[in-house]
Design an enzyme around this catalytic site. Sequence first.
Site, PDB file in Angstrom:
ATOM      1  N   MET A 114      96.136  13.639  21.794  1.00  0.00           N
ATOM      2  CA  MET A 114      95.394  14.252  20.747  1.00  0.00           C
ATOM      3  C   MET A 114      94.923  13.164  19.958  1.00  0.00           C
ATOM      4  SD  MET A 114      94.548  16.979  21.701  1.00  0.00           S
ATOM      5  CE  MET A 114      93.621  17.713  20.299  1.00  0.00           C
ATOM      6  N   ASN A 124      91.763  19.638  23.725  1.00  0.00           N
ATOM      7  CA  ASN A 124      92.147  18.298  24.608  1.00  0.00           C
ATOM      8  C   ASN A 124      91.282  18.274  25.872  1.00  0.00           C
ATOM      9  OD1 ASN A 124      93.360  16.108  25.647  1.00  0.00           O
ATOM     10  ND2 ASN A 124      95.285  17.418  26.520  1.00  0.00           N
ATOM     11  N   ALA A 176      57.865  27.908  20.459  1.00  0.00           N
ATOM     12  CA  ALA A 176      57.962  29.502  19.963  1.00  0.00           C
ATOM     13  C   ALA A 176      58.839  29.846  18.857  1.00  0.00           C
ATOM     14  CB  ALA A 176      57.830  30.591  20.967  1.00  0.00           C
ATOM     15  N   GLY A 192      57.347  25.835  23.795  1.00  0.00           N
ATOM     16  CA  GLY A 192      55.974  26.315  23.503  1.00  0.00           C
ATOM     17  C   GLY A 192      55.425  25.055  22.957  1.00  0.00           C
ATOM     18  N   SER A 238      97.718  23.593  16.422  1.00  0.00           N
ATOM     19  CA  SER A 238      97.137  24.677  17.148  1.00  0.00           C
ATOM     20  C   SER A 238      97.626  26.056  16.881  1.00  0.00           C
ATOM     21  CB  SER A 238      97.135  24.437  18.745  1.00  0.00           C
ATOM     22  OG  SER A 238      98.784  24.217  18.973  1.00  0.00           O
ATOM     23  N   LYS A 248     106.153  18.173  11.236  1.00  0.00           N
ATOM     24  CA  LYS A 248     104.677  18.206  10.573  1.00  0.00           C
ATOM     25  C   LYS A 248     105.004  18.129   9.173  1.00  0.00           C
ATOM     26  CE  LYS A 248     101.519  19.571  13.856  1.00  0.00           C
ATOM     27  NZ  LYS A 248     100.638  18.829  14.427  1.00  0.00           N
ATOM     28  N   GLU A 269     104.245  19.801  17.588  1.00  0.00           N
ATOM     29  CA  GLU A 269     103.944  21.307  17.044  1.00  0.00           C
ATOM     30  C   GLU A 269     105.585  21.372  16.568  1.00  0.00           C
ATOM     31  OE1 GLU A 269     101.428  22.414  15.598  1.00  0.00           O
ATOM     32  OE2 GLU A 269      99.708  22.673  17.094  1.00  0.00           O
ATOM     33  N   ASN A 306      93.375  29.990  20.655  1.00  0.00           N
ATOM     34  CA  ASN A 306      94.375  30.367  21.428  1.00  0.00           C
ATOM     35  C   ASN A 306      95.115  31.596  21.179  1.00  0.00           C
ATOM     36  OD1 ASN A 306      94.422  28.048  22.285  1.00  0.00           O
ATOM     37  ND2 ASN A 306      95.709  26.795  20.824  1.00  0.00           N
ATOM     38  N   GLU A 327      63.608  26.744  27.416  1.00  0.00           N
ATOM     39  CA  GLU A 327      63.462  28.114  27.561  1.00  0.00           C
ATOM     40  C   GLU A 327      65.022  28.668  28.185  1.00  0.00           C
ATOM     41  OE1 GLU A 327      60.646  26.286  27.775  1.00  0.00           O
ATOM     42  OE2 GLU A 327      59.017  27.348  26.887  1.00  0.00           O
TER      43      GLU A 327
HETATM   44  C1  3H9 Z   1      59.429  29.176  23.467  1.00  0.00           C
HETATM   45  O1  3H9 Z   1      58.900  28.305  22.973  1.00  0.00           O
HETATM   46  C2  3H9 Z   1      59.068  30.241  24.373  1.00  0.00           C
HETATM   47  C3  3H9 Z   1      57.455  29.920  25.032  1.00  0.00           C
HETATM   48  O2  3H9 Z   1      57.732  29.101  26.150  1.00  0.00           O
HETATM   49  C4  3H9 Z   1      56.738  31.154  25.275  1.00  0.00           C
HETATM   50  C5  3H9 Z   1      56.370  31.863  24.346  1.00  0.00           C
HETATM   51  C6  3H9 Z   1      55.188  32.683  24.594  1.00  0.00           C
HETATM   52  N1  3H9 Z   1      62.188  28.745  16.030  1.00  0.00           N
HETATM   53  O3  3H9 Z   1      68.921  23.180  15.809  1.00  0.00           O
HETATM   54  P1  3H9 Z   1      68.891  22.845  14.443  1.00  0.00           P
HETATM   55  C7  3H9 Z   1      65.601  26.565  13.351  1.00  0.00           C
HETATM   56  S1  3H9 Z   1      61.275  29.633  23.170  1.00  0.00           S
HETATM   57  C8  3H9 Z   1      62.820  29.041  15.012  1.00  0.00           C
HETATM   58  O4  3H9 Z   1      70.004  23.208  13.483  1.00  0.00           O
HETATM   59  P2  3H9 Z   1      68.645  20.059  15.117  1.00  0.00           P
HETATM   60  C9  3H9 Z   1      67.274  26.575  13.442  1.00  0.00           C
HETATM   61  O5  3H9 Z   1      67.573  27.943  13.620  1.00  0.00           O
HETATM   62  C10 3H9 Z   1      61.598  28.194  22.040  1.00  0.00           C
HETATM   63  N2  3H9 Z   1      63.777  28.432  14.336  1.00  0.00           N
HETATM   64  O6  3H9 Z   1      68.461  21.183  13.950  1.00  0.00           O
HETATM   65  C11 3H9 Z   1      67.554  25.832  12.311  1.00  0.00           C
HETATM   66  O7  3H9 Z   1      67.498  26.790  11.028  1.00  0.00           O
HETATM   67  P3  3H9 Z   1      68.577  27.034   9.956  1.00  0.00           P
HETATM   68  C12 3H9 Z   1      62.049  26.987  22.929  1.00  0.00           C
HETATM   69  C13 3H9 Z   1      63.955  27.107  14.858  1.00  0.00           C
HETATM   70  O8  3H9 Z   1      68.099  18.812  14.388  1.00  0.00           O
HETATM   71  C14 3H9 Z   1      66.687  24.768  11.777  1.00  0.00           C
HETATM   72  O9  3H9 Z   1      65.465  25.251  12.679  1.00  0.00           O
HETATM   73  N3  3H9 Z   1      62.266  25.972  21.968  1.00  0.00           N
HETATM   74  C15 3H9 Z   1      63.598  26.765  16.370  1.00  0.00           C
HETATM   75  O10 3H9 Z   1      70.088  19.998  15.463  1.00  0.00           O
HETATM   76  C16 3H9 Z   1      67.248  23.286  12.203  1.00  0.00           C
HETATM   77  O11 3H9 Z   1      67.622  23.715  13.839  1.00  0.00           O
HETATM   78  C17 3H9 Z   1      63.799  25.747  21.937  1.00  0.00           C
HETATM   79  O12 3H9 Z   1      64.542  26.362  22.561  1.00  0.00           O
HETATM   80  C18 3H9 Z   1      62.882  27.638  16.858  1.00  0.00           C
HETATM   81  N4  3H9 Z   1      62.226  27.494  18.194  1.00  0.00           N
HETATM   82  O13 3H9 Z   1      67.997  20.391  16.337  1.00  0.00           O
HETATM   83  C19 3H9 Z   1      64.428  24.571  20.936  1.00  0.00           C
HETATM   84  N5  3H9 Z   1      64.208  25.780  16.619  1.00  0.00           N
HETATM   85  O14 3H9 Z   1      68.287  25.553   9.119  1.00  0.00           O
HETATM   86  C20 3H9 Z   1      65.175  25.186  20.039  1.00  0.00           C
HETATM   87  C21 3H9 Z   1      65.099  25.669  15.405  1.00  0.00           C
HETATM   88  O15 3H9 Z   1      68.188  28.155   9.236  1.00  0.00           O
HETATM   89  N6  3H9 Z   1      65.420  24.216  18.998  1.00  0.00           N
HETATM   90  N7  3H9 Z   1      64.759  26.261  14.574  1.00  0.00           N
HETATM   91  O16 3H9 Z   1      69.916  27.016  10.476  1.00  0.00           O
HETATM   92  C22 3H9 Z   1      66.283  22.983  19.257  1.00  0.00           C
HETATM   93  O17 3H9 Z   1      66.816  22.601  20.176  1.00  0.00           O
HETATM   94  C23 3H9 Z   1      66.744  22.453  17.909  1.00  0.00           C
HETATM   95  O18 3H9 Z   1      66.724  23.199  16.876  1.00  0.00           O
HETATM   96  C24 3H9 Z   1      65.964  21.097  17.698  1.00  0.00           C
HETATM   97  C25 3H9 Z   1      66.393  20.479  16.533  1.00  0.00           C
HETATM   98  C26 3H9 Z   1      66.337  19.948  18.875  1.00  0.00           C
HETATM   99  C27 3H9 Z   1      64.470  21.126  17.488  1.00  0.00           C
END
Ligand code: 3H9
Length: 709
Positions: free
Chosen positions: A304, A433, A64, A103, A409, A387, A382, A480, A126
């Site tokens: 560190m 750490n 979603a 979703g 730190s 340093k 530190e 800190n 979720e």
């Molecule tokens: C759901 O599905 C509810 C349903 O069960 C029920 C409905 C009825 N929506 O994390 P990143 C954006 S709840 C909108 O930096 P990565 C994120 O903000 C959903 N935007 O990349 C970022 O924007 P910006 C359950 C989203 O490669 C950009 O995408 N799903 C969403 O490190 C890049 O993201 C989750 O909880 C989203 N759902 O990781 C999954 N997801 O560039 C949530 C991401 O402006 N997402 N964005 O900063 C993730 O875990 C990671 O984003 C993913 C990629 C692994 C996909």
Amino acid sequence: MSMAGVTTSVENNILIARIENPPVNALSHTVRGGLIAAVDQLNSDETLDAMVLAGTARGFSAGADVTEFGAAMKAPKLGEVVARLENSEKPVVAAIHGFALGGGLEVALSCHYRIADSDAKLGLPEVTLGILPGAGGCVRLPRLIGAEAALAMITSGRPIAAKAALQSGLVDRLADENVDEVARGFAADLVESNAGVRRICDIDPTPVVPEILAQERKRLTRRYPGQIAPQMAVDLVEMVLTEPFETAIAKEAETCKALVGSDQSRALRYLFAAERLAQKPEGIAPDTIQRSIRRVGIIGPGTMGCGIAIASLDAGFDVILVGRSQDALQKAEAAIDKTYGGAVKRGKLTEDAVAARKRNLTFAPDLSTLKTADLVIETISEDPQAKKDVIGAIDALVRADTIIASNTSFLDVEWLADCTSRPENFVGMHFFNPANLMKLVENIRTARAAPDVLATITGFARKLGKLPVMVGRSEGFVANRMLSKRTREALFLLQDGATPQQVDRVLTEFGFPIGPFALADMAGLDVLAATREARYAGMAERERACDIIETLVAEGRLGRKTGAGYYRYGDDGKPTPDPEFASLLAAHRARIGATSREISDDEVRERCLFAMINEGAKILEEGGATRASDIDVIWARGMGFPAWRGGPMHYADTVGLADVLAALEKYAGLVGEDFFAPAQLIKTRVVKGEGLTSQAPAAQRNTKRDELV
Ligand code: 3H9
């Protein structure tokens, strides 16, 4: 053909529908409409026999669209989309690459068959947003893979690998390459063999014995204390196993809707957005070109230095570790070998992988080897003058464009930058750490640091797998500096009549994983006494007189390592209240003339937390952090503040900033103006009717009534 959010094409009577909504194919309103249109096309066009539903670019779908959570969700809602997909008369095959999350996985579960790329990850995260799957995930997954396996995915939120998904029956086939092509072939075979549709809603769920659910509830209470969504997941799955499919779907949707409106979900969604915002430090254009970092010099082969070296080697960098003596370098090598040996034992790394990392590591007894380094991080003790001397020596030696970072730190980064000829190429990087494990890094900007240098250290820390947050000049930076206020207040509370057990209990009940006194015993009271000594000149009289730590150190009570500190430790290593400590505390109170009184839990919680919040506000007004949400990311992701409370600044807004202000004024009268005089920022925001996080990401600004499902 192109429908907004979903494109379609036809190949040999098979409709190929692709979700196209970069960057992560979130299921926004347009995507949901596009999916409905694709199912309609499939079922209304007689020439079409089946559909393959695929993602684009990085993955299938991340679920979603969380940016839509703040407003009523426009039709078609996700529940309707998945019902239409499942009820399609013609087979639908999901082709999953990259990720199918939340979703996104619920959409895949409503398809009749699932093919996954062997590198794909599938999950229902979720719960990490304080909600539960609301579009059939809790109802279909237990039917498909069994209640226990489904519960594990739903309550942990952790995605599983495609191979595990195949083993559990979540997917039907893996594709080593070109998952779309494999899915097309699979769909063609279905048509050929007249296999037809196969709906999860037609599977009867297998019951589980009630004891398993009871055990799971207990485990989750221990693992996620205070959090409501994991507990509700067990209730949902229990319900799903007995109720008819349609009733279960409706109840799941209701639960998800209620959770979206909860404070816990608002806090976790706020943090989700805040964490991503923190990766875009203010004042640095997102398209800033980062400098190339290949070789990292690290000075100081202590704990560190070794931790940063391991993190850098793990990320594929060449590392030169500089120490003053062969003996120190040998000890460092032994420490690094021990860490890697442990990783091999636990099956995390192979011997070959360790050997490859070690080939990229050079031990050097003097600075001259650093000439080829792109980034040099000094990690010596530190001692300000030491340093300065080391940083000056590095500056005289390395290339003009080499970035020099101090792992300090609390020292003044502007003052350290002054001893270089390249203040624009000088920054602070405060690792925690053990540096190879702790995710948080406070990157510290100076007024003169070049934007591309700041972008480079952000990128470098991310490559190490860290969560970097940019902070500004300020004694103790964010983590800190705020922690020291909590520590101070916890000690004052002891003087005023509280016990270590009471303070620790109140804060762990609030959601911290460990209380301040148990934590202090773990860190070592001698270490904390040294930090106190370094801060002594800047302390107020009451703080100086509150020398409980010094008393304990003088008594040889250094914490866990000596079997006694604030607590006593038996062979099992568990802290127990110690009458000897109680006597020492009573003597301390008598010596300074403190009168002990009954302290309420509310007072303990407020004094510890509001002292931190007040300091956070001061940091903001002084420019030590540019966003309240950055402070929250530091505390919730790196310092144990319960994430489901959003971090200290968000928590202040949840309590109500006017109430926080009133409490600060009360405690200024009780404890002293020196300690609780409210930050001007808090007073100003209260007058304006604003909170501390009013400039925080939009995801947090939310209405109570979220029509999600
Ligand atoms: C759901 O599905 C509810 C349903 O069960 C029920 C409905 C009825 N929506 O994390 P990143 C954006 S709840 C909108 O930096 P990565 C994120 O903000 C959903 N935007 O990349 C970022 O924007 P910006 C359950 C989203 O490669 C950009 O995408 N799903 C969403 O490190 C890049 O993201 C989750 O909880 C989203 N759902 O990781 C999954 N997801 O560039 C949530 C991401 O402006 N997402 N964005 O900063 C993730 O875990 C990671 O984003 C993913 C990629 C692994 C996909």
